[in-house]
Design a protein around this motif. Structure first.
Motif, short mmCIF file in Angstrom:
data_model
loop_
_atom_site.label_atom_id
_atom_site.label_comp_id
_atom_site.label_asym_id
_atom_site.label_seq_id
_atom_site.Cartn_x
_atom_site.Cartn_y
_atom_site.Cartn_z
N PHE A 276 43.57 40.32 26.29
CA PHE A 276 43.33 40.44 27.30
C PHE A 276 43.79 41.44 27.57
N LEU A 277 45.49 41.52 28.30
CA LEU A 277 45.88 42.46 29.05
C LEU A 277 45.79 43.82 28.27
N VAL A 278 46.38 43.10 26.67
CA VAL A 278 46.04 45.04 26.22
C VAL A 278 45.21 45.17 25.82
N TRP A 279 43.89 44.89 26.07
CA TRP A 279 42.53 45.13 26.08
C TRP A 279 42.43 46.00 27.38
N ALA B 268 34.35 48.79 36.91
CA ALA B 268 35.51 47.96 35.54
C ALA B 268 36.74 48.79 35.80
N TYR B 269 36.20 49.34 36.25
CA TYR B 269 37.90 50.68 36.71
C TYR B 269 38.97 50.11 37.34
N LYS B 270 38.37 50.40 38.49
CA LYS B 270 38.66 49.76 39.97
C LYS B 270 38.99 48.42 39.63
N SER B 271 38.40 47.32 39.19
CA SER B 271 38.73 46.07 39.48
C SER B 271 39.59 45.59 38.62
N LEU B 272 39.44 46.61 37.67
CA LEU B 272 41.18 46.68 36.42
C LEU B 272 42.35 46.36 36.89
N GLU B 273 41.65 47.87 38.43
CA GLU B 273 43.47 48.46 38.81
C GLU B 273 43.51 47.78 39.94
N ASN B 274 42.83 47.12 40.64
CA ASN B 274 43.42 46.11 41.83
C ASN B 274 44.19 44.90 41.88
N LYS B 275 44.87 45.34 42.93
CA LYS B 275 46.07 44.52 43.03
C LYS B 275 45.80 43.02 43.54
N TYR B 276 44.76 42.55 44.10
CA TYR B 276 44.44 41.53 43.85
C TYR B 276 44.43 40.14 42.85
N LEU B 277 43.20 40.98 41.93
CA LEU B 277 43.14 41.05 40.32
C LEU B 277 44.05 40.69 39.77
N LEU C 74 47.51 39.69 40.58
CA LEU C 74 48.08 38.31 41.29
C LEU C 74 47.30 37.50 40.98
N ALA C 75 46.04 37.02 41.30
CA ALA C 75 45.21 36.31 40.54
C ALA C 75 45.65 35.83 39.15
N LEU C 76 45.72 36.93 38.09
CA LEU C 76 45.97 36.35 36.73
C LEU C 76 47.70 35.61 36.61
N ILE C 77 48.05 36.53 37.68
CA ILE C 77 49.55 36.36 37.62
C ILE C 77 49.70 34.25 37.98
N LEU C 78 49.14 34.25 39.03
CA LEU C 78 49.12 32.71 39.12
C LEU C 78 47.93 32.03 38.67
N ILE D 20 34.99 34.47 34.76
CA ILE D 20 34.88 34.82 36.40
C ILE D 20 35.18 35.91 36.63
N GLU D 21 35.98 36.58 36.32
CA GLU D 21 36.22 38.12 35.99
C GLU D 21 34.98 39.07 35.69
#
Length: 197
Positions: free
Chosen positions: A112-115, A146-155, A157-161, A179-180
């Protein structure tokens, strides 16, 4: 480069990727309800990945509908994006078989990260190409939810968590992805369904 041919090639690859995932869904070897219940983890991972592909295709289609030409760079970045997507069936099958184990879940997240990186690179490449001819259309790409959400710092952080939580509760990775995807499917460009009218 002929935009229609690149779109047709992309659509064909995406259709194949979406189709081959269902082949991992095994027919139960019993007529008992327990047979299908045993396959529910794969059904969940398959449904998530299929939805992933649908959301990705929708946003890709929007970007390609407003772009005017396909540069060599856009062509090759698009192919990298397709390559990253072609790994989804492998990660889906692994998660479906071992949904309660951390390593398959992290592998799913890695794909998912590579994508995501490929998608952002493709979006930027198309926007940069449009900058030369139509700034308004370039801005449409940059303002896609979609572009903005994938660059969102909160997203991020949520993925790191979620990565850390996956060591306690492995399915959190695929649940977070779902959810994303739901958020991305609801948040589409305002003119997405009017682009060809």
């Amino acid at each position: 480069m002929n935009k229609n041919r690149v779109e047709a090639f992309t659509d064909a690859i995406i259709a194949i990727i979406a189709t081959i995932m269902v082949l991992e869904f095994k027919t139960p070897e019993t007529y008992q309800l327990s047979g299908i219940i045993e396959e529910l983890p794969y059904l969940f991972s398959y449904a998530t990945s299929f939805f992933f592909i649908l959301v990705a295709w929708y946003n890709h289609h929007y970007m390609f509908s407003i772009t005017q030409r396909i540069t060599k760079k856009v062509y090759w970045v698009n192919n990298f994006w397709l390559f990253s997507m072609s790994l989804i069936p492998v990660s889906t099958a692994w998660v479906g078989r071992y949904i309660n184990h951390t390593v398959p879940e992290l592998f799913y997240f890695f794909i998912f990260l590579v994508w995501t990186i490929a998608y952002l690179w493709l979006s930027r490449s198309i926007a940069m190409s449009l900058d030369l001819t139509d700034k308004d259309k370039a801005d449409k790409i940059r303002n896609m939810p979609a572009y903005k959400s994938l660059e969102n710092k909160y997203l991020i952080l949520a993925l790191i968590l979620a990565v850390f939580l996956s060591f306690v509760f492995p399915p959190i990775m695929i649940i977070t992805t779902l959810i994303e995807l739901i958020i991305m499917s609801i948040s589409t460009p305002e003119d997405a369904d009017k682009i060809f009218q």
